[in-house]
Design a protein around this motif. Structure first.
Motif, PDB file in Angstrom:
ATOM      1  N   ASP A  88       0.770  -1.115  -0.090  1.00 13.18           N
ATOM      2  CA  ASP A  88       0.144   0.184  -0.079  1.00 13.18           C
ATOM      3  C   ASP A  88       0.705   1.540   0.027  1.00 13.18           C
ATOM      4  OD1 ASP A  88      -2.161  -1.507  -0.078  1.00 13.18           O
ATOM      5  OD2 ASP A  88      -2.556  -1.373   2.099  1.00 13.18           O
ATOM      6  N   VAL A  89       2.033   1.225   0.920  1.00 11.50           N
ATOM      7  CA  VAL A  89       3.072   2.513   0.798  1.00 11.50           C
ATOM      8  C   VAL A  89       3.463   2.675  -0.352  1.00 11.50           C
ATOM      9  CG1 VAL A  89       4.930   3.104   1.894  1.00 11.50           C
ATOM     10  CG2 VAL A  89       3.393   2.212   3.385  1.00 11.50           C
ATOM     11  N   ALA A  90       3.956   1.527  -1.220  1.00 14.47           N
ATOM     12  CA  ALA A  90       4.602   1.635  -2.395  1.00 14.47           C
ATOM     13  C   ALA A  90       3.765   2.398  -3.330  1.00 14.47           C
ATOM     14  CB  ALA A  90       5.158   0.422  -2.859  1.00 14.47           C
ATOM     15  N   GLU A  91       2.311   1.790  -3.427  1.00 12.96           N
ATOM     16  CA  GLU A  91       1.457   2.114  -4.252  1.00 12.96           C
ATOM     17  C   GLU A  91       1.005   3.553  -4.263  1.00 12.96           C
ATOM     18  OE1 GLU A  91      -3.131   0.799  -5.832  1.00 12.96           O
ATOM     19  OE2 GLU A  91      -2.166  -0.215  -4.283  1.00 12.96           O
ATOM     20  N   LEU A  92       0.940   3.943  -2.810  1.00 13.87           N
ATOM     21  CA  LEU A  92       0.498   5.263  -2.640  1.00 13.87           C
ATOM     22  C   LEU A  92       1.549   6.391  -3.003  1.00 13.87           C
ATOM     23  CD1 LEU A  92      -1.145   7.146  -0.833  1.00 13.87           C
ATOM     24  CD2 LEU A  92       0.294   6.909   0.895  1.00 13.87           C
ATOM     25  N   ALA A  93       2.882   5.978  -2.899  1.00  8.30           N
ATOM     26  CA  ALA A  93       3.955   7.030  -3.218  1.00  8.30           C
ATOM     27  C   ALA A  93       3.879   6.870  -4.799  1.00  8.30           C
ATOM     28  CB  ALA A  93       5.260   6.448  -3.023  1.00  8.30           C
ATOM     29  N   THR A  94       3.733   5.699  -5.504  1.00  5.75           N
ATOM     30  CA  THR A  94       3.673   6.037  -6.779  1.00  5.75           C
ATOM     31  C   THR A  94       2.571   6.495  -7.532  1.00  5.75           C
ATOM     32  OG1 THR A  94       4.774   3.516  -6.878  1.00  5.75           O
ATOM     33  CG2 THR A  94       3.620   4.142  -9.126  1.00  5.75           C
ATOM     34  N   ARG A 120       0.226  19.147  -0.601  1.00  2.30           N
ATOM     35  CA  ARG A 120       0.213  17.697  -1.044  1.00  2.30           C
ATOM     36  C   ARG A 120       1.311  16.632  -0.596  1.00  2.30           C
ATOM     37  NH1 ARG A 120      -1.533  20.426  -5.665  1.00  2.30           N
ATOM     38  NH2 ARG A 120       0.403  20.367  -6.572  1.00  2.30           N
ATOM     39  N   LEU A 121       2.453  17.093  -0.404  1.00  2.00           N
ATOM     40  CA  LEU A 121       3.634  16.496   0.284  1.00  2.00           C
ATOM     41  C   LEU A 121       3.507  16.028   1.704  1.00  2.00           C
ATOM     42  CD1 LEU A 121       6.668  17.972  -1.429  1.00  2.00           C
ATOM     43  CD2 LEU A 121       5.771  15.832  -1.817  1.00  2.00           C
ATOM     44  N   SER A 122       2.749  17.112   2.625  1.00  2.53           N
ATOM     45  CA  SER A 122       2.510  17.003   3.826  1.00  2.53           C
ATOM     46  C   SER A 122       1.366  15.921   3.858  1.00  2.53           C
ATOM     47  CB  SER A 122       2.068  18.426   4.460  1.00  2.53           C
ATOM     48  OG  SER A 122       1.551  18.038   5.844  1.00  2.53           O
ATOM     49  N   ARG A 129       3.520   7.899   6.907  1.00  2.00           N
ATOM     50  CA  ARG A 129       3.854   7.706   8.341  1.00  2.00           C
ATOM     51  C   ARG A 129       2.981   6.884   8.954  1.00  2.00           C
ATOM     52  NH1 ARG A 129       5.417  12.908   8.964  1.00  2.00           N
ATOM     53  NH2 ARG A 129       3.309  13.575   9.818  1.00  2.00           N
ATOM     54  N   LYS A 130       1.299   6.895   8.856  1.00  4.99           N
ATOM     55  CA  LYS A 130       0.543   6.049   9.556  1.00  4.99           C
ATOM     56  C   LYS A 130       0.729   4.487   8.841  1.00  4.99           C
ATOM     57  CE  LYS A 130      -2.807   9.580  10.212  1.00  4.99           C
ATOM     58  NZ  LYS A 130      -4.547   9.825   9.951  1.00  4.99           N
ATOM     59  N   ARG A 131       0.984   4.471   7.484  1.00  3.79           N
ATOM     60  CA  ARG A 131       1.201   3.039   7.045  1.00  3.79           C
ATOM     61  C   ARG A 131       2.513   2.566   7.751  1.00  3.79           C
ATOM     62  NH1 ARG A 131      -2.934   0.818   4.432  1.00  3.79           N
ATOM     63  NH2 ARG A 131      -4.107   2.179   2.966  1.00  3.79           N
ATOM     64  N   GLU A 133       3.590   3.093  10.660  1.00  4.62           N
ATOM     65  CA  GLU A 133       3.470   2.721  12.074  1.00  4.62           C
ATOM     66  C   GLU A 133       2.663   1.533  12.081  1.00  4.62           C
ATOM     67  OE1 GLU A 133       1.120   6.069  13.506  1.00  4.62           O
ATOM     68  OE2 GLU A 133       2.991   7.269  13.637  1.00  4.62           O
ATOM     69  N   SER A 134       1.690   1.451  10.983  1.00  2.00           N
ATOM     70  CA  SER A 134       0.996  -0.025  10.951  1.00  2.00           C
ATOM     71  C   SER A 134       2.173  -1.011  10.850  1.00  2.00           C
ATOM     72  CB  SER A 134      -0.187  -0.109   9.840  1.00  2.00           C
ATOM     73  OG  SER A 134      -1.039   0.908  10.195  1.00  2.00           O
ATOM     74  N   ILE A 135       2.864  -0.958   9.751  1.00  2.00           N
ATOM     75  CA  ILE A 135       3.924  -1.958   9.356  1.00  2.00           C
ATOM     76  C   ILE A 135       4.662  -2.119  10.735  1.00  2.00           C
ATOM     77  CG2 ILE A 135       6.030  -2.423   8.026  1.00  2.00           C
ATOM     78  CD1 ILE A 135       4.605  -0.728   5.819  1.00  2.00           C
ATOM     79  N   SER A 136       5.232  -1.245  11.376  1.00  2.00           N
ATOM     80  CA  SER A 136       5.991  -1.478  12.542  1.00  2.00           C
ATOM     81  C   SER A 136       5.359  -2.271  13.552  1.00  2.00           C
ATOM     82  CB  SER A 136       6.490   0.058  13.255  1.00  2.00           C
ATOM     83  OG  SER A 136       7.263   0.447  12.110  1.00  2.00           O
ATOM     84  N   GLY A 137       3.985  -1.839  13.901  1.00  3.91           N
ATOM     85  CA  GLY A 137       3.085  -2.777  14.892  1.00  3.91           C
ATOM     86  C   GLY A 137       2.805  -4.066  14.327  1.00  3.91           C
ATOM     87  N   PHE A 138       2.505  -4.286  13.091  1.00  2.00           N
ATOM     88  CA  PHE A 138       2.471  -5.822  12.423  1.00  2.00           C
ATOM     89  C   PHE A 138       3.817  -6.407  12.652  1.00  2.00           C
ATOM     90  CE2 PHE A 138      -0.659  -4.125   9.521  1.00  2.00           C
ATOM     91  CZ  PHE A 138      -1.816  -4.481  10.478  1.00  2.00           C
ATOM     92  N   THR A 139       4.970  -5.740  12.496  1.00  2.00           N
ATOM     93  CA  THR A 139       6.319  -6.548  12.535  1.00  2.00           C
ATOM     94  C   THR A 139       6.791  -6.913  13.869  1.00  2.00           C
ATOM     95  OG1 THR A 139       6.927  -5.296  10.507  1.00  2.00           O
ATOM     96  CG2 THR A 139       8.642  -6.391  11.587  1.00  2.00           C
ATOM     97  N   ALA A 140       6.524  -6.058  14.878  1.00  2.00           N
ATOM     98  CA  ALA A 140       6.664  -6.283  16.408  1.00  2.00           C
ATOM     99  C   ALA A 140       5.829  -7.458  16.522  1.00  2.00           C
ATOM    100  CB  ALA A 140       6.222  -5.053  17.069  1.00  2.00           C
TER     101      ALA A 140
END
Length: 325
Positions: A88-94, A120-122, A129-131, A133-140
């Motif tokens: 999702d993060v990669a797709e969002l950036a693309t 828009r950058l903000s 960052r939210k994504r 944080e989700s990844i960090s939570g899942f990874t932990a």
């Protein structure tokens, strides 16, 4: 002639002297049936301790395998969530780059110019960052579960090694028992007990009228009378002591571990005066267990070479009494 008679007399005296001074052969008495029975009972008791240790390990391994499977079932979806969040993060950036006007020259030429670009950058940064944080939570969480499963795998490997050691010990004891059974065959004509004709059918007339789950367990035990002792077995063709009690209560819909000490740990401890049919009686430092069927009688799988039978409850030292919860 006199000289011949003197020679014969001398030889006779020499023979008598030799007989007197020769060592007497020691006669070794064959072991009596009582001696053989004691030897068999001693080895059977030793085998039962090994079998109960084997049963305990088997129960622990089964519990840990189930826990590992539950952990794996949780880890799998979590891994998918982590991968999806990264995608999702990669797709969002693309998408933001291609369709969100983030190319520098484009952004400056559009209405709002650099201010709109910064907004828009903000926004993109906050979403990213939210994504993350989700990844960090899942990874932990994933790491914690994987660490726990690794500990379980190590425990399973250790217990499997212990089970192999117990199996080796069991084989040695069974080898010793085989020799004793041969002696028993010589003494009694049979290495193991011969069951009476249709013992369970004969005992069926003696089954007490007991209501509820306890009654189901008692009836199951009566139905097992005459079946052989089989190490680590819980029916239907043979039993060891804790295998019989666990099978009887399993028929009643209750779960008991296949191990004497574990059964002692899960039952409610009661006094002798509180005994009623279906309760368990524990013996010999928690080395044996039997099912109480009333009137001072129990049904149990005694030891190797014997068959399930009904007998008086005081056949050996009693450790305590338990009621299945």
């Amino acid at each position: 002639m006199p000289s011949l008679r003197n020679l014969l007399r001398t030889m006779a005296l020499a023979g008598m002297s030799a007989a007197l001074i020769a060592p007497t052969a020691v006669a070794h008495a064959e072991p009596s049936p009582a001696d053989l029975t004691r030897q068999i009972e001693t080895s059977s008791a030793e085998l039962e301790r090994v079998v109960e240790s084997y049963n305990k390990l088997t129960e622990e391994i089964r519990t840990n395998k189930a826990a590992a499977a539950r952990l794996q079932a949780r880890i799998g979806p979590l891994e998918q969530q982590v991968e999806q969040s990264r995608a999702d993060v990669a797709e969002l950036a693309t998408t933001a780059y291609k369709n969100g006007g983030l190319r520098t020259a484009d952004a400056f030429l559009r209405p709002g110019g650099s201010a709109a670009l910064l907004d828009r950058l903000s926004t993109i940064d906050q979403l990213t960052r939210k994504r993350q944080e989700s990844i960090s939570g899942f990874t932990a969480n994933q790491r914690r579960l994987i660490d726990e499963k690794s500990r379980l795998d190590a425990t399973l490997a250790r217990q499997a090694a212990q089970a192999r050691q117990l199996a080796a010990g069991k084989r040695q004891i069974e080898s010793d028992l085989a020799e004793l059974y041969e002696l028993r065959r010589q003494a009694y004509g049979a290495a193991t007990e011969r069951p009476a004709p249709k013992p369970a059918a004969v005992e069926a007339a003696n089954v007490p009228a007991v209501a509820g789950d306890a009654g189901t367990a008692v009836r199951y035990a009566f139905g097992a009378v005459g079946k052989p002792y089989v190490w680590a077995a819980d029916g239907p063709n043979g039993y060891d002591c804790s295998g019989l009690t666990s099978a009887a209560w399993r028929a009643a819909g209750r779960s008991l571990p296949h191990n004497v000490r574990m059964q002692w740990g899960v039952v409610a401890h009661i006094g002798r005066s509180e005994l009623r049919p279906g309760d368990l009686i524990f013996y010999s430092g928690l080395g044996h267990v039997a099912l109480y069927v009333g009137d001072g009688q129990v049904i149990d799988a005694p030891s190797a070479g014997r068959n399930v039978l009904k007998r008086g409850m005081n056949m050996m030292s009693i450790q305590g009494y338990g009621r299945v919860r």
